[in-house]
Design a protein around this motif. Structure first.
Motif, PDB file in Angstrom:
ATOM      1  N   UNK A 181       0.826  -1.204   0.000  1.00 52.88           N
ATOM      2  CA  UNK A 181       0.000   0.000   0.000  1.00 52.88           C
ATOM      3  C   UNK A 181       0.862   1.257   0.000  1.00 52.88           C
ATOM      4  N   UNK A 182       1.905   1.238   0.825  1.00 49.39           N
ATOM      5  CA  UNK A 182       2.777   2.410   0.937  1.00 49.39           C
ATOM      6  C   UNK A 182       3.499   2.703  -0.374  1.00 49.39           C
ATOM      7  N   UNK A 183       3.810   1.646  -1.131  1.00 49.61           N
ATOM      8  CA  UNK A 183       4.526   1.811  -2.390  1.00 49.61           C
ATOM      9  C   UNK A 183       3.588   2.034  -3.579  1.00 49.61           C
ATOM     10  N   UNK A 184       2.289   2.104  -3.293  1.00 49.78           N
ATOM     11  CA  UNK A 184       1.338   2.408  -4.367  1.00 49.78           C
ATOM     12  C   UNK A 184       0.903   1.213  -5.182  1.00 49.78           C
ATOM     13  N   UNK A 185       0.883   0.014  -4.566  1.00 54.66           N
ATOM     14  CA  UNK A 185       0.448  -1.190  -5.270  1.00 54.66           C
ATOM     15  C   UNK A 185      -0.709  -1.869  -4.538  1.00 54.66           C
ATOM     16  N   UNK A 186      -1.790  -1.152  -4.224  1.00 57.98           N
ATOM     17  CA  UNK A 186      -2.911  -1.814  -3.531  1.00 57.98           C
ATOM     18  C   UNK A 186      -3.575  -2.883  -4.384  1.00 57.98           C
ATOM     19  N   UNK A 187      -3.503  -2.733  -5.717  1.00 58.20           N
ATOM     20  CA  UNK A 187      -4.124  -3.732  -6.586  1.00 58.20           C
ATOM     21  C   UNK A 187      -3.375  -5.063  -6.516  1.00 58.20           C
ATOM     22  N   UNK A 188      -2.058  -5.002  -6.283  1.00 56.16           N
ATOM     23  CA  UNK A 188      -1.282  -6.240  -6.119  1.00 56.16           C
ATOM     24  C   UNK A 188      -1.656  -6.900  -4.796  1.00 56.16           C
ATOM     25  N   UNK A 189      -1.703  -6.090  -3.747  1.00 60.80           N
ATOM     26  CA  UNK A 189      -2.063  -6.614  -2.425  1.00 60.80           C
ATOM     27  C   UNK A 189      -3.461  -7.228  -2.442  1.00 60.80           C
ATOM     28  N   UNK A 190      -4.376  -6.628  -3.195  1.00 59.86           N
ATOM     29  CA  UNK A 190      -5.763  -7.123  -3.243  1.00 59.86           C
ATOM     30  C   UNK A 190      -5.820  -8.572  -3.716  1.00 59.86           C
ATOM     31  N   UNK A 191      -5.008  -8.902  -4.703  1.00 65.80           N
ATOM     32  CA  UNK A 191      -5.044 -10.252  -5.260  1.00 65.80           C
ATOM     33  C   UNK A 191      -4.327 -11.275  -4.380  1.00 65.80           C
ATOM     34  N   UNK A 192      -3.686 -10.805  -3.315  1.00 64.83           N
ATOM     35  CA  UNK A 192      -2.906 -11.709  -2.475  1.00 64.83           C
ATOM     36  C   UNK A 192      -3.560 -12.019  -1.135  1.00 64.83           C
ATOM     37  N   UNK A 193      -4.650 -11.327  -0.810  1.00 66.06           N
ATOM     38  CA  UNK A 193      -5.270 -11.516   0.514  1.00 66.06           C
ATOM     39  C   UNK A 193      -6.627 -12.193   0.372  1.00 66.06           C
ATOM     40  N   UNK A 194      -7.059 -12.823   1.464  1.00 69.18           N
ATOM     41  CA  UNK A 194      -8.349 -13.506   1.479  1.00 69.18           C
ATOM     42  C   UNK A 194      -9.309 -12.901   2.507  1.00 69.18           C
ATOM     43  N   UNK A 195      -8.805 -12.157   3.455  1.00 76.19           N
ATOM     44  CA  UNK A 195      -9.660 -11.538   4.463  1.00 76.19           C
ATOM     45  C   UNK A 195     -10.542 -10.485   3.804  1.00 76.19           C
ATOM     46  N   UNK A 196     -11.875 -10.602   3.972  1.00 77.68           N
ATOM     47  CA  UNK A 196     -12.810  -9.738   3.246  1.00 77.68           C
ATOM     48  C   UNK A 196     -12.669  -8.268   3.645  1.00 77.68           C
ATOM     49  N   UNK A 197     -12.425  -7.994   4.912  1.00 74.82           N
ATOM     50  CA  UNK A 197     -12.298  -6.598   5.336  1.00 74.82           C
ATOM     51  C   UNK A 197     -11.069  -5.948   4.711  1.00 74.82           C
ATOM     52  N   UNK A 198      -9.977  -6.696   4.680  1.00 80.62           N
ATOM     53  CA  UNK A 198      -8.764  -6.185   4.043  1.00 80.62           C
ATOM     54  C   UNK A 198      -8.969  -6.023   2.551  1.00 80.62           C
ATOM     55  N   UNK A 199      -9.643  -6.981   1.923  1.00 76.63           N
ATOM     56  CA  UNK A 199      -9.929  -6.889   0.488  1.00 76.63           C
ATOM     57  C   UNK A 199     -10.804  -5.671   0.192  1.00 76.63           C
ATOM     58  N   UNK A 200     -11.767  -5.401   1.064  1.00 72.93           N
ATOM     59  CA  UNK A 200     -12.638  -4.240   0.868  1.00 72.93           C
ATOM     60  C   UNK A 200     -11.821  -2.942   0.911  1.00 72.93           C
ATOM     61  N   UNK A 201     -10.949  -2.825   1.909  1.00 72.80           N
ATOM     62  CA  UNK A 201     -10.114  -1.626   2.038  1.00 72.80           C
ATOM     63  C   UNK A 201      -9.203  -1.446   0.829  1.00 72.80           C
ATOM     64  N   UNK A 202      -8.589  -2.542   0.394  1.00 73.74           N
ATOM     65  CA  UNK A 202      -7.669  -2.472  -0.740  1.00 73.74           C
ATOM     66  C   UNK A 202      -8.417  -2.170  -2.035  1.00 73.74           C
ATOM     67  N   UNK A 203      -9.606  -2.742  -2.199  1.00 77.92           N
ATOM     68  CA  UNK A 203     -10.401  -2.476  -3.405  1.00 77.92           C
ATOM     69  C   UNK A 203     -10.756  -0.998  -3.509  1.00 77.92           C
ATOM     70  N   UNK A 204     -11.106  -0.386  -2.379  1.00 79.23           N
ATOM     71  CA  UNK A 204     -11.397   1.054  -2.387  1.00 79.23           C
ATOM     72  C   UNK A 204     -10.143   1.856  -2.694  1.00 79.23           C
ATOM     73  N   UNK A 205      -8.998   1.433  -2.149  1.00 76.77           N
ATOM     74  CA  UNK A 205      -7.742   2.151  -2.379  1.00 76.77           C
ATOM     75  C   UNK A 205      -7.375   2.184  -3.857  1.00 76.77           C
ATOM     76  N   UNK A 206      -7.628   1.070  -4.551  1.00 76.36           N
ATOM     77  CA  UNK A 206      -7.257   1.038  -5.970  1.00 76.36           C
ATOM     78  C   UNK A 206      -8.434   1.362  -6.887  1.00 76.36           C
ATOM     79  N   UNK A 207      -9.569   1.777  -6.319  1.00 76.44           N
ATOM     80  CA  UNK A 207     -10.701   2.220  -7.123  1.00 76.44           C
ATOM     81  C   UNK A 207     -11.468   1.107  -7.806  1.00 76.44           C
ATOM     82  N   UNK A 208     -11.288  -0.130  -7.348  1.00 73.16           N
ATOM     83  CA  UNK A 208     -11.996  -1.275  -7.931  1.00 73.16           C
ATOM     84  C   UNK A 208     -13.339  -1.407  -7.229  1.00 73.16           C
ATOM     85  N   UNK A 209     -14.315  -0.660  -7.719  1.00 75.17           N
ATOM     86  CA  UNK A 209     -15.585  -0.556  -7.003  1.00 75.17           C
ATOM     87  C   UNK A 209     -16.405  -1.845  -7.090  1.00 75.17           C
ATOM     88  N   UNK A 210     -16.246  -2.617  -8.164  1.00 75.88           N
ATOM     89  CA  UNK A 210     -16.974  -3.882  -8.280  1.00 75.88           C
ATOM     90  C   UNK A 210     -16.483  -4.886  -7.240  1.00 75.88           C
TER      91      UNK A 210
END
Length: 219
Positions: A118-147
């Motif tokens: 996240x700090x390096x500006x790659x929330x979309x990479x982090x999103x594909x690597x996590x399974x926790x829904x709350x973390x995925x929700x936060x990362x999806x918003x960070x990278x603008x992936x509204x779907x």
């Protein structure tokens, strides 16, 4: 740190004097201070790899092994764990296939790695690597992936998630998603205003009937 043409790449300040250092085969500078072996990437990222009991003087780094001399000028070989800095180097070079393979093979995912991405500006990479829904929700918003954020919000089904999803939908101008978020939170006042500015008179009439039934003049 400079390249072979003496062009400065980055500057790092150490509290302890640097004793020695060498480049590994991937172009990462491995150096030793009084108490640690550390790494330094061309983008300035650095960190500790190993704590030392006695100082060493690095002569060569190959295949996750540091070849060095001790204070008695005896040859020594120290094994190091290179997974972290190789992961960060692959990310710096945008080798996302290597990043994914390293995560799968080495079980790297943790809060520190997620925070780093996240700090390096790659929330979309982090999103594909996590399974926790709350973390995925936060990362999806960070990278603008509204779907993707919508999918996680449906699983979590919390008012705060719908509120944040609505705010992101408003920022992107996605009024269908905004309508859905307002419906989930029963935000009738804003829902009526949305129908008004989008010219949806049929739904505005329905909202009028609901307001009359609820005796809520504001909605």
């Amino acid at each position: 740190l400079a390249d072979r043409h003496l062009h400065q790449l980055c500057v790092v300040h150490e509290s302890c004097r640097v004793k020695s250092g060498a480049w590994d085969e991937d172009g990462v500078f491995i150096y030793a201070t009084l108490n640690h072996i550390k790494f330094l990437l061309p983008n300035g990222d650095n960190g500790a790899i190993l704590t030392l009991d006695t100082p060493i003087y690095i002569t060569c780094v190959r295949n996750s092994r540091v070849h060095c001399l001790d204070r008695e000028a005896r040859n020594r070989t120290v094994s190091i764990l290179s997974t972290e800095y190789r992961f960060k180097l692959a990310l710096h070079r945008r080798q996302f296939d290597v990043v994914l393979r390293m995560v799968q093979d080495a079980d790297l995912i943790g809060q520190s790695i997620i925070a780093y991405l996240q700090r390096k500006g790659f929330p979309e990479v982090a999103f594909h690597l996590v399974r926790d829904e709350r973390t995925r929700f936060d990362l999806a918003l960070d990278c603008g992936n509204i779907e993707a954020a919508l999918a996680s919000a449906k699983v979590l089904d919390e008012a705060e998630c719908w509120r944040r999803l609505g705010a992101e939908a408003l920022r992107q101008g996605n009024h269908q998603m905004l309508e859905f978020a307002y419906q989930r939170t029963q935000n009738f006042e804003r829902l009526s205003f949305l129908y008004l500015i989008t010219g949806n008179l049929d739904k505005l009439r329905k909202m009028l009937k609901i307001a009359e039934m609820r005796k809520d003049v504001h909605s």
